[in-house]
Design a protein around this motif. Structure first.
Motif, short mmCIF file in Angstrom:
data_model
loop_
_atom_site.label_atom_id
_atom_site.label_comp_id
_atom_site.label_asym_id
_atom_site.label_seq_id
_atom_site.Cartn_x
_atom_site.Cartn_y
_atom_site.Cartn_z
N CYS A 130 17.18 67.30 23.98
CA CYS A 130 17.70 68.55 23.47
C CYS A 130 17.01 69.70 24.20
O CYS A 130 16.11 69.48 25.01
CB CYS A 130 17.48 68.66 21.96
N SER A 131 17.44 70.91 23.91
CA SER A 131 16.80 72.07 24.54
C SER A 131 15.50 72.39 23.81
O SER A 131 15.30 72.02 22.65
CB SER A 131 17.74 73.27 24.52
N HIS A 132 14.64 73.12 24.50
CA HIS A 132 13.36 73.51 23.90
C HIS A 132 13.60 74.40 22.69
O HIS A 132 12.93 74.25 21.65
CB HIS A 132 12.51 74.23 24.95
N GLU B 174 16.23 74.50 20.65
CA GLU B 174 16.78 73.74 19.53
C GLU B 174 15.69 72.99 18.78
O GLU B 174 15.74 72.85 17.56
CB GLU B 174 17.83 72.75 20.03
N THR C 290 20.22 70.83 33.01
CA THR C 290 20.82 71.89 32.22
C THR C 290 19.84 72.31 31.14
O THR C 290 18.89 71.58 30.81
CB THR C 290 22.13 71.42 31.54
N GLN C 291 20.06 73.48 30.56
CA GLN C 291 19.20 73.96 29.48
C GLN C 291 19.36 73.13 28.22
O GLN C 291 18.52 73.18 27.33
CB GLN C 291 19.51 75.42 29.19
N GLU C 292 20.43 72.37 28.14
CA GLU C 292 20.69 71.58 26.94
C GLU C 292 19.79 70.35 26.85
O GLU C 292 19.59 69.79 25.78
CB GLU C 292 22.16 71.15 26.93
N TYR C 293 19.25 69.92 28.01
CA TYR C 293 18.42 68.71 28.04
C TYR C 293 17.08 69.03 28.70
O TYR C 293 16.84 68.70 29.85
CB TYR C 293 19.13 67.59 28.80
N GLN C 294 16.19 69.68 27.95
CA GLN C 294 14.91 70.10 28.51
C GLN C 294 13.74 69.26 28.03
O GLN C 294 12.78 69.08 28.76
CB GLN C 294 14.64 71.56 28.13
#
Length: 609
Positions: A415-417, A419, A441-445
């Motif tokens: 997930c993003s940081h 979230e 992507t920013q969605e998987y950080q």
């Protein structure tokens, strides 16, 4: 699994016979590859005014770099069919030992430290061979070289440049040359701007664009051969008339550098006057004591146990028979003089995928024929299959939640940081979450440390459904852990979320009680000293060692003030917090774009083992 297209009838010609589709499919199956498609009966594109010849699209193993081109496929299948012996790839004396030298300057360590070289002398190019030569470089760049980040190749007409060569790293403005297929000279800074929107080269610029110095290879007359890993110079480009090819390969990874060098020269050394010979290039790198000669092309000699090869395949072949079979996969082997149970196996430089005797055993099965291997039932087993305890526990909890009317969801573990922290009104101390070094992507950080972001995003993406939502997940979260071997550990959690027109606090509380009751965990009343007794699990002799749980009021910004509780467990006289539940704070709901109240529950299941 990469799929390689080859000219159907030229491959048949190279193999010395024509095949029916069924025969060629069987040959591919026997070798361990797969015929994916034959385009002969399809509409084929027009190329240069001629219809493209029928193509065979062959799916190969991702680690078989020696089969990424027509030459490799043809060579390996000819050896497998017994038409030729495994070639003896050799490094011969260079025509000019003083000129075939690359001197590496110390500044290259700042950007791209390693380099290798080779010369294919008196090579005979046709259009097909030339196209295959370029295509193999592209495939290696995409595959093993990770889009040129690890390795990049440059090939040059040796007759247009003069050695010895130097591998340097200079400021962009100091590097001036005509890039390949261009007529205007430009410096490296201008080149970056020129190719910024180029569909082919634009995606490689980031590799060195922000480096203080750029790598560059010069000949003895200060002619730029290439600006790796971006582009070669126009001056030394190869053509169909090129007779002598100078190959330079730069890299950030020494192992990948050797593999790519070996693959490129072995695949096309069959086209030189003296087949399967390569002239070396001396690499002088005094600043890191890595002066060496490349390529070596020496087979890697290893040992394989005869008893292991036979027992794994169900065979009882003699050492001589095993050696003969392994020849079909390009191995040169012989029985060991020191141990009757060992084979000495020479692994060719084309087989970088062979790492262990189990790889040799697999190739032996291919040589013998998988469909011919004896079929036997195992007489004994070294292990007894059983689920891991944590998986068994998770399945019990999962089944109980489902029977209680809750629906299981399976969000992604990344997930993003924001979230994981900011959107939940939680702070990151830098010692908790495992971050991805290069998120796409920013969605998987990061790897999630809580199951809540996934549940809340699931509700957000299903807002069109009727409320209430009753969803749960039983899965892993990950935490940094310096005491662990991998500096991180997984933890199995159970989480649930209720979303409806009412808060649902009592619903998630009820689910908590139901799950813990099913796990035979008593509810302990919160008397002073925590010595309360549960009706069904009363501990008469020593109440302080009661096994059970209790809840406390919790004030955390993730939840609405005064409407949350932490869950605590007493086990063997030890107490610990195992989770929390409550009504999600409106600010959190707003971040996740949720319109209705949501109550959540999350507990750690590991403690119940």
């Amino acid at each position: 699994m990469p799929t390689i297209s080859v000219d159907k009838y030229k491959l048949y010609e190279a193999l010395g016979r024509k095949f029916t589709n069924e025969e060629f499919e069987d040959l591919c199956f026997d070798y361990g590859i797969e015929l994916d498609e034959d385009t002969e009966d399809q509409e084929r594109p027009i190329v240069d005014g001629k219809q493209e010849p029928p193509q065979l699209k062959i799916e190969i193993g991702a680690n078989r770099y020696d089969m990424l081109c027509f030459e490799g496929i043809a060579l390996n299948l000819k050896i497998f069919l017994g038409q030729i012996k495994p070639p003896n790839f050799r490094v011969v004396e260079p025509k000019s030992a003083t000129e075939q030298v690359i001197t590496v300057m110390p500044d290259t360590t700042r950007v791209r430290p390693y380099v290798a070289g080779a010369v294919l002398r008196n090579i005979k190019f046709t259009q097909d061979r030339y196209d295959s030569f370029i295509a193999l470089q592209d495939k290696l760049h995409q595959n093993l070289a990770r889009n040129r980040t690890l390795v990049s190749m440059g090939t040059h007409d040796l007759d247009t440049i003069n050695g010895p060569f130097t591998y340097e790293a200079l400021p962009p403005k100091d590097i001036k040359f005509k890039p390949l297929n261009q007529t205007k000279e430009m410096n490296a800074e201008e080149l970056m701007a020129y190719y910024e929107n180029d569909k082919h080269l634009g995606r490689f610029l980031h590799i060195i664009r922000h480096a203080p110095v750029y790598p560059v290879i010069y000949d003895a007359n200060r002619v730029v051969c290439s600006l790796p890993p971006i582009i070669n110079g126009e001056h030394s480009k190869i053509t169909l008339n090129t007779k002598n090819v100078f190959i330079e390969i730069t890299a950030t990874d020494l192992t990948k550098l050797q593999i790519v060098t070996d693959m490129l020269v072995t695949m096309f050394s069959g086209y030189v006057d003296e087949p399967y010979t390569v002239e070396p290039v001396k690499i002088i790198s005094e600043h890191n004591n890595m002066t060496r000669v490349t390529p070596s092309l020496r087979p890697r000699v290893t040992q394989a146990e005869i008893s292991y090869l036979n027992s794994c395949t169900g065979l009882s072949e003699s050492p001589e028979s095993l050696c003969k079979l392994l020849t079909k996969m390009a191995y040169v082997s012989k029985p060991s003089d020191k141990n009757p149970d060992l084979l000495e196996v020479a692994i060719p430089p084309t087989r970088a995928d062979v790492l262990h005797q189990c790889d040799i055993m697999e190739d032996l099965a291919v040589c013998y024929g998988f469909n011919k291997l004896p079929r036997t039932a195992p007489t004994r087993s070294a292990t007894i299959g059983a689920p891991l305890k944590i998986n068994k526990l998770a399945d019990i909890v999962r089944l109980e939640a489902a029977m209680a009317g809750w629906s299981e969801v399976m969000p992604l573990i990344l997930c993003s940081h924001d979230e994981n922290f900011a959107w939940l009104n939680r702070k990151d101390d830098g010692k908790t979450a495992v971050r991805l070094a290069n998120p796409k992507t920013q969605e998987y950080q990061i790897v999630r440390t809580s199951l809540l972001p996934g549940l809340l995003k699931t509700i957000r993406e299903n807002k069109g459904h009727a409320v209430p939502f009753k969803i749960f997940e039983t899965s892993d979260v990950t935490f940094k852990d310096e005491s662990a071997e991998r500096k991180a550990r997984n933890e199995r959690h159970f989480a649930a979320a209720w979303c409806g027109k009412s808060s649902g606090f009592e619903v998630v509380h009820g689910l908590l009680d139901r799950v813990l009751a099913m796990l035979r965990t008593a509810f302990l009343t919160h008397d002073e000293g925590l010595t309360g007794k549960a009706v069904d699990y009363e501990v008469k002799e020593n109440p302080s060692k009661a096994y059970g749980y209790w809840i406390k009021e919790l004030n955390e910004e993730t939840f609405f003030p005064g409407h949350a509780a932490s869950v605590h467990l007493r086990l063997g006289g030890k107490e610990r917090r195992i989770g929390e539940f409550g009504i999600i704070h409106p600010a959190v709901l707003d971040k996740f774009d949720l319109r209705y109240p949501v109550s959540t529950l999350e507990i750690n299941l590991e403690v119940f083992l």
